[in-house]
Design a protein around this motif. Sequence first.
Motif, PDB file in Angstrom:
ATOM      1  N   PRO A  63       0.805  -1.227   0.000  1.00 54.25           N
ATOM      2  CA  PRO A  63       0.000   0.000   0.000  1.00 54.25           C
ATOM      3  C   PRO A  63       0.837   1.275   0.000  1.00 54.25           C
ATOM      4  O   PRO A  63       0.570   2.204  -0.769  1.00 54.25           O
ATOM      5  N   LEU A  64       1.875   1.329   0.844  1.00 53.24           N
ATOM      6  CA  LEU A  64       2.715   2.531   0.884  1.00 53.24           C
ATOM      7  C   LEU A  64       3.504   2.696  -0.405  1.00 53.24           C
ATOM      8  O   LEU A  64       3.736   3.823  -0.867  1.00 53.24           O
ATOM      9  N   THR A  65       3.911   1.583  -1.022  1.00 48.16           N
ATOM     10  CA  THR A  65       4.637   1.648  -2.291  1.00 48.16           C
ATOM     11  C   THR A  65       3.731   2.206  -3.389  1.00 48.16           C
ATOM     12  O   THR A  65       4.143   3.070  -4.182  1.00 48.16           O
ATOM     13  N   LEU A  66       2.489   1.730  -3.450  1.00 47.04           N
ATOM     14  CA  LEU A  66       1.546   2.235  -4.458  1.00 47.04           C
ATOM     15  C   LEU A  66       1.278   3.721  -4.255  1.00 47.04           C
ATOM     16  O   LEU A  66       1.209   4.490  -5.227  1.00 47.04           O
ATOM     17  N   ALA A  67       1.112   4.131  -3.005  1.00 50.07           N
ATOM     18  CA  ALA A  67       0.853   5.546  -2.726  1.00 50.07           C
ATOM     19  C   ALA A  67       2.009   6.417  -3.213  1.00 50.07           C
ATOM     20  O   ALA A  67       1.796   7.488  -3.802  1.00 50.07           O
ATOM     21  N   LYS A  68       3.234   5.955  -2.987  1.00 53.95           N
ATOM     22  CA  LYS A  68       4.412   6.715  -3.436  1.00 53.95           C
ATOM     23  C   LYS A  68       4.467   6.763  -4.958  1.00 53.95           C
ATOM     24  O   LYS A  68       4.784   7.821  -5.553  1.00 53.95           O
ATOM     25  N   MET A  69       4.158   5.656  -5.624  1.00 52.96           N
ATOM     26  CA  MET A  69       4.159   5.640  -7.083  1.00 52.96           C
ATOM     27  C   MET A  69       3.118   6.619  -7.629  1.00 52.96           C
ATOM     28  O   MET A  69       3.393   7.359  -8.586  1.00 52.96           O
ATOM     29  N   GLN A  70       1.944   6.642  -7.034  1.00 47.34           N
ATOM     30  CA  GLN A  70       0.905   7.560  -7.486  1.00 47.34           C
ATOM     31  C   GLN A  70       1.328   9.012  -7.301  1.00 47.34           C
ATOM     32  O   GLN A  70       1.103   9.852  -8.179  1.00 47.34           O
ATOM     33  N   ARG A  71       1.953   9.312  -6.167  1.00 50.81           N
ATOM     34  CA  ARG A  71       2.422  10.693  -5.941  1.00 50.81           C
ATOM     35  C   ARG A  71       3.503  11.066  -6.944  1.00 50.81           C
ATOM     36  O   ARG A  71       3.525  12.181  -7.475  1.00 50.81           O
ATOM     37  N   ASP A  72       4.423  10.136  -7.209  1.00 52.54           N
ATOM     38  CA  ASP A  72       5.487  10.410  -8.173  1.00 52.54           C
ATOM     39  C   ASP A  72       4.928  10.616  -9.576  1.00 52.54           C
ATOM     40  O   ASP A  72       5.421  11.451 -10.339  1.00 52.54           O
ATOM     41  N   CYS A  73       3.910   9.846  -9.935  1.00 48.66           N
ATOM     42  CA  CYS A  73       3.266  10.038 -11.241  1.00 48.66           C
ATOM     43  C   CYS A  73       2.665  11.434 -11.339  1.00 48.66           C
ATOM     44  O   CYS A  73       2.830  12.131 -12.350  1.00 48.66           O
ATOM     45  N   TYR A 188      -5.789   5.802   4.820  1.00 46.98           N
ATOM     46  CA  TYR A 188      -4.775   5.546   5.848  1.00 46.98           C
ATOM     47  C   TYR A 188      -3.392   5.382   5.236  1.00 46.98           C
ATOM     48  O   TYR A 188      -2.384   5.780   5.817  1.00 46.98           O
ATOM     49  N   TYR A 189      -3.346   4.769   4.069  1.00 46.07           N
ATOM     50  CA  TYR A 189      -2.057   4.528   3.411  1.00 46.07           C
ATOM     51  C   TYR A 189      -1.800   5.491   2.255  1.00 46.07           C
ATOM     52  O   TYR A 189      -0.764   5.403   1.596  1.00 46.07           O
ATOM     53  N   GLY A 190      -2.732   6.395   1.993  1.00 49.76           N
ATOM     54  CA  GLY A 190      -2.524   7.416   0.978  1.00 49.76           C
ATOM     55  C   GLY A 190      -2.723   6.943  -0.445  1.00 49.76           C
ATOM     56  O   GLY A 190      -2.242   7.568  -1.396  1.00 49.76           O
ATOM     57  N   VAL A 191      -3.466   5.838  -0.635  1.00 50.85           N
ATOM     58  CA  VAL A 191      -3.694   5.291  -1.973  1.00 50.85           C
ATOM     59  C   VAL A 191      -4.952   5.911  -2.568  1.00 50.85           C
ATOM     60  O   VAL A 191      -6.007   5.944  -1.930  1.00 50.85           O
ATOM     61  N   ALA A 192      -4.845   6.392  -3.804  1.00 52.54           N
ATOM     62  CA  ALA A 192      -5.988   6.959  -4.516  1.00 52.54           C
ATOM     63  C   ALA A 192      -6.670   5.890  -5.352  1.00 52.54           C
ATOM     64  O   ALA A 192      -6.052   4.908  -5.764  1.00 52.54           O
TER      65      ALA A 192
END
Length: 276
Positions: A63-73, A188-192
Amino acid sequence: GGVEREAPRPAEPVIARIASCFPFGLQSLAPPLLRAKQSVAASEEDVPFRYLDGGYAENTALPLTLAKMQRDCGAGAMRCPTGEPLDVVLVNDGNSNGDSDGFGPFKSPDPLRALFSAGEPPADWVRGMFGLPSVPNPAVFAEAFPAASAWRPYCSVPTTRIDVWPHEQRNITSHVAEVLLTTIENRYYGVAAGSKIRLLVFSLDIPGVIWPGLLNRDTEVDRPGHARLAFGRLLPDSFAGHASMAEAQLAAMGPPLRQFLAKRAVRAAPSGGRAQ
């Protein structure tokens, strides 16, 4: 017409008694994140966040990895072609057929399976390790957990199961699955919500005593051993299988991973050209 109250958990009286011995509460067992120029001696007086073993709440880091990828995108820091899925590779130190960790009343959702909501609106809070803490729901995918038919074996290592009599000769077989998924919102994990994810999962399916199943139905003892935790002289060969298993995994993961990356290269290639 009253509100139904959740039944107390079996260990709550014991936990309450232990907690009374800690002036800063049981949370002080988790190391504090220090503020700038804050000393360790004063760390418990002002704690912005605490570090916690992922096993208590979310143990895949996906979940945290996906959230970071989405923010970077969104920030343009990562190449994310419109309409193309994000590619993710996950190595799961667990069982692809696991439904829960723990035993009896001390159960929690399997960490990998808990990522999938199966189309149901996820609850905000779920049971954490051994069913003791309440933790934020880690669900990030709209789809159901991959069916048994989606998993294919990629690695097989011979072993002897020694917690049964007579001892059983068998193979430890690891599985891999490739699935196309859609994210749901997890605040909670910042995933969109709405991202397409192409996920390659290597599930090691290596049995153990404490980990990965926390004494669930998949618990067994093998020789050579594949223990994750040290048992000192109690089981002198408890780690003897690590080297041979690592060598087998290194060789066996190559073909599925190369196939996965080749598909990404084809998608990234200019129209009519070849991927480099």
